[in-house]
Design an enzyme around this catalytic site. Structure first.
Site, mmCIF file in Angstrom:
data_model
loop_
_atom_site.group_PDB
_atom_site.id
_atom_site.type_symbol
_atom_site.label_atom_id
_atom_site.label_comp_id
_atom_site.label_asym_id
_atom_site.label_seq_id
_atom_site.Cartn_x
_atom_site.Cartn_y
_atom_site.Cartn_z
ATOM 1 C CE LYS A 169 5.096 -58.078 15.959
ATOM 2 N NZ LYS A 169 4.610 -57.799 14.602
ATOM 3 C CD GLU A 244 20.125 -50.713 18.608
ATOM 4 O OE1 GLU A 244 19.759 -49.823 17.858
ATOM 5 O OE2 GLU A 244 20.922 -51.386 18.761
ATOM 6 C CB CYS A 283 16.797 -46.486 12.535
ATOM 7 S SG CYS A 283 18.368 -47.542 11.729
ATOM 8 C CD GLU A 386 12.671 -42.148 13.624
ATOM 9 O OE1 GLU A 386 11.203 -42.229 14.473
ATOM 10 O OE2 GLU A 386 13.562 -42.844 13.834
HETATM 11 P P1 NAD Z 1 6.965 -49.367 15.201
HETATM 12 O O1 NAD Z 1 7.642 -49.666 16.656
HETATM 13 O O2 NAD Z 1 5.564 -48.836 14.915
HETATM 14 O O3 NAD Z 1 6.642 -51.810 14.863
HETATM 15 C C1 NAD Z 1 7.907 -51.507 14.842
HETATM 16 C C2 NAD Z 1 7.963 -53.308 15.078
HETATM 17 O O4 NAD Z 1 7.036 -53.524 16.740
HETATM 18 C C3 NAD Z 1 6.965 -54.375 14.472
HETATM 19 O O5 NAD Z 1 6.853 -55.788 14.789
HETATM 20 C C4 NAD Z 1 5.338 -53.936 15.496
HETATM 21 O O6 NAD Z 1 3.807 -54.619 15.135
HETATM 22 C C5 NAD Z 1 6.032 -54.761 16.641
HETATM 23 N N1 NAD Z 1 5.425 -53.654 17.724
HETATM 24 C C6 NAD Z 1 4.658 -52.434 18.029
HETATM 25 N N2 NAD Z 1 3.654 -52.372 19.064
HETATM 26 C C7 NAD Z 1 3.924 -53.281 20.205
HETATM 27 C C8 NAD Z 1 4.061 -53.824 21.015
HETATM 28 N N3 NAD Z 1 2.720 -53.044 21.931
HETATM 29 N N4 NAD Z 1 4.438 -54.548 21.912
HETATM 30 C C9 NAD Z 1 5.308 -55.523 20.924
HETATM 31 N N5 NAD Z 1 6.156 -55.248 19.389
HETATM 32 C C10 NAD Z 1 4.855 -54.054 19.052
HETATM 33 O O7 NAD Z 1 8.242 -49.318 14.225
HETATM 34 P P2 NAD Z 1 7.952 -49.266 13.040
HETATM 35 O O8 NAD Z 1 7.211 -48.212 13.047
HETATM 36 O O9 NAD Z 1 7.618 -50.914 11.920
HETATM 37 O O10 NAD Z 1 9.795 -49.205 12.196
HETATM 38 C C11 NAD Z 1 9.825 -47.748 12.345
HETATM 39 C C12 NAD Z 1 10.941 -47.390 13.645
HETATM 40 O O11 NAD Z 1 11.999 -48.374 13.561
HETATM 41 C C13 NAD Z 1 11.520 -45.960 13.968
HETATM 42 O O12 NAD Z 1 11.107 -45.735 14.631
HETATM 43 C C14 NAD Z 1 13.329 -46.069 13.332
HETATM 44 O O13 NAD Z 1 13.625 -45.191 13.954
HETATM 45 C C15 NAD Z 1 12.822 -47.541 14.097
HETATM 46 N N6 NAD Z 1 14.552 -48.251 13.154
HETATM 47 C C16 NAD Z 1 14.803 -48.696 14.343
HETATM 48 C C17 NAD Z 1 16.032 -49.314 14.207
HETATM 49 C C18 NAD Z 1 17.629 -48.983 14.203
HETATM 50 O O14 NAD Z 1 18.901 -49.970 14.503
HETATM 51 N N7 NAD Z 1 17.750 -48.449 16.036
HETATM 52 C C19 NAD Z 1 16.589 -49.694 12.704
HETATM 53 C C20 NAD Z 1 15.730 -49.912 11.855
HETATM 54 C C21 NAD Z 1 14.103 -49.019 12.190
#
Ligand code: NAD
Length: 492
Positions: A169, A244, A283, A386
């Protein structure tokens, strides 16, 4: 799913917005829980009854290499779509495709090079003991919007290399290149049902993927709040999880790194890159500059002078260096953190606002000026949390111990850097930083063969490297007695 493209069971769709002008440029199925159930059922059948888990490693690796070739073939198209979807420059989109192809090639090489299981000396010629690795089963792969295709590849490539089946997803706001990836997997010859995609929101599609009883592993990349919910949902069935999550990444600059003109220029240039590439929506963004007090003024003045010149605009236009933020919500969040830091005493050195409409094209996009906030301290929310926007906070130190204490004063622990001309200090500080990646005199590079992931609340497990493959495997010990006899533990 199961080798065919379907509408959502509910018939719902979603418009995908171009963040540079906030106008829709694509329409995609808005899946729901029923679609997840159908996709998991397909992945389950493909795992339990299909050929993929038992396909010889060399054939699995050959398929991954074909996928890499197809990605390279479609580099321009995919780079462009990633740029419009995520708001990054088209050159960043192209580089992402190269990195994705590298990830597929790396995991292909890794599994082929491994050989069979590990024979264990059981202390007797009559025992043959071997440790083997097997696929985990059905994997739920959930990815974020900032590096949609790259983050997908860090999961898809090792999951397939290890022989799993999956449902993926992508983020609901940037799904397009993941759809293309699944098309390319089919073109490369992956059997139906091995790779399934469901597009849709996190709180429905993602949540169902995390809790589904027929899923064996959940690998999630995203924010801390959603990651915690995923971990809780997966815990009910004791599924394997890999998380992650976010980061609040220190960039520590010692004065001796700035002793020469070249050293100063390099450290400033890389601090700029660390904080502002992809408008800080990374990130591992180096959004927390921790600079030695004696060079602070010179360093920050030059940084702000250069940050002001960063050219904003649509990522597909020539000469543009930074695109917009990905959404109105992300810009609101950035504005909130800047306002809170200023209210808490930070000094604005540049940016701190949306650009004038006359300064950026097109109109209506979610642009925000690169912002440098001086005189920050560790209690500020903008320093602790963040931001995920083009915001750099500046703190200072006087001693090495103080620098290390500041850099480690975060609940996260994803990445950090130290800049110094003193090799001994570089090694000392790198050894004391509690972060999953530490750069010495550099910022941002990663290698597919080196693990990526975080200490603390930056996550659980690792992606890339051998550990990134191990996440997708169960380990089995097979103990064969070649001369079985009674043990006579019980006398009767
Ligand atoms: P997010 O947590 O809002 O969403 C990430 C994914 O999770 C999306 O596909 C979203 O639809 C899904 N999601 C949201 N709520 C959920 C739930 N309750 N259950 C299951 N899935 C759910 O994050 P974002 O805003 O899309 O991305 C930014 C974040 O990602 C930042 O915190 C960033 O640091 C992190 N990130 C981390 C890495 C790493 O390698 N550590 C890499 C890229 C991004």
């Amino acid at each position: 799913m199961d080798g065919e493209w379907r509408s959502a069971a509910s018939g719902a769709t979603r418009e995908i917005l171009d963040p540079a002008d906030a106008k829709p440029f694509a329409v995609i199925a808005e899946g729901g829980e029923a679609d997840v159930d159908a996709a998991v059922a397909a992945a389950r059948r493909a795992f339990d009854e299909g050929s993929w888990p038992g396909t010889p490693v060399a054939e699995r690796a050959a398929l991954l290499r074909r996928v890499a070739d197809l990605l390279v073939r479609d580099r321009e198209k995919i780079g462009l779509i990633e740029s419009r979807d995520a708001g990054k420059t088209v050159e960043e989109g192209r580089v992402d495709v190269d990195c994705v192809a590298d990830a597929f090639r790396y995991f292909a090489d890794l599994v082929v090079g491994e050989g069979g299981g590990r024979v264990v000396d059981a202390g007797s010629d009559e025992i043959h003991s071997v440790v083997v690795h097997e696929p985990v089963g059905v994997c739920s792969l959930i990815t974020p919007w900032n590096y949609p295709l790259l983050q997908a590849s860090w999961k898809v490539a090792p999951a397939l290399a290890a022989g799993n089946t999956f449902v993926i997803k992508p983020s609901e706001i940037t799904p397009l290149t993941t759809v293309i990836l699944v098309e390319l997997l089919a073109e490369a010859g992956l059997p139906a049902g091995v790779a399934n995609i469901v597009t849709g929101p996190g709180h429905t599609v993602g949540a169902r993927m995390a809790e589904h009883p027929d899923v064996d592993l959940v690998s999630f990349t995203g924010g801390l709040v959603s990651g915690t919910k995923v971990a809780q949902a997966a815990a009910a069935d004791v599924k394997k999880i890999a998380l992650e999550l976010g980061g609040k990444n220190p960039n520590v600059v010692f004065a001796d790194a700035c002793d020469t003109a070249e050293g100063f220029d390099t450290a400033v240039d890389q601090a700029l890159n660390a904080a502002f590439i992809h408008s800080g929506q990374v990130c591992s963004a180096g959004g927390r500059l921790i600079v030695e007090e004696s060079v602070r003024e010179r360093f920050v003045a030059e940084l702000a002078r250069r940050a002001e010149k960063i050219r904003l605009g649509r990522g597909t236009e020539d000469g543009v260096e930074c695109g917009p933020l990905v959404s109105a919500q992300q810009r609101d969040k950035t504005e909130y953190y800047v306002a809170s830091a200023l209210a808490e005493g930070a000094v604005l050195r540049c940016g701190g606002k949306r650009p004038e409409p006359s300064d950026v094209r097109p109109e209506g996009g979610y642009f925000y000026e690169p912002t440098v906030l001086d005189r920050c301290h560790r209690e500020m929310r903008a320093v602790r949390e963040e931001v995920f926007g083009p915001v750099l906070t500046v703190e200072t130190f006087r001693t090495e111990d103080e620098a290390v204490a500041l850099a480690n004063d975060t609940e996260y622990g994803l990445a950090g850097a130290v800049w110094t001309a003193d090799a001994g200090r570089a090694r000392r500080v790198a050894g004391r930083l509690r972060h999953g990646t530490v750069w010495i005199n550099d910022f941002h590079p990663y290698l597919p063969q080196a693990e990526w992931g975080g200490f603390g609340k930056s996550g659980v497990g690792r992606e890339l490297g051998p550990a990134g493959l191990a996440e997708y495997r169960e380990t089995k010990h097979v103990y064969q007695n070649l001369a079985p006899k009674p043990v006579r533990w019980f006398a009767g």
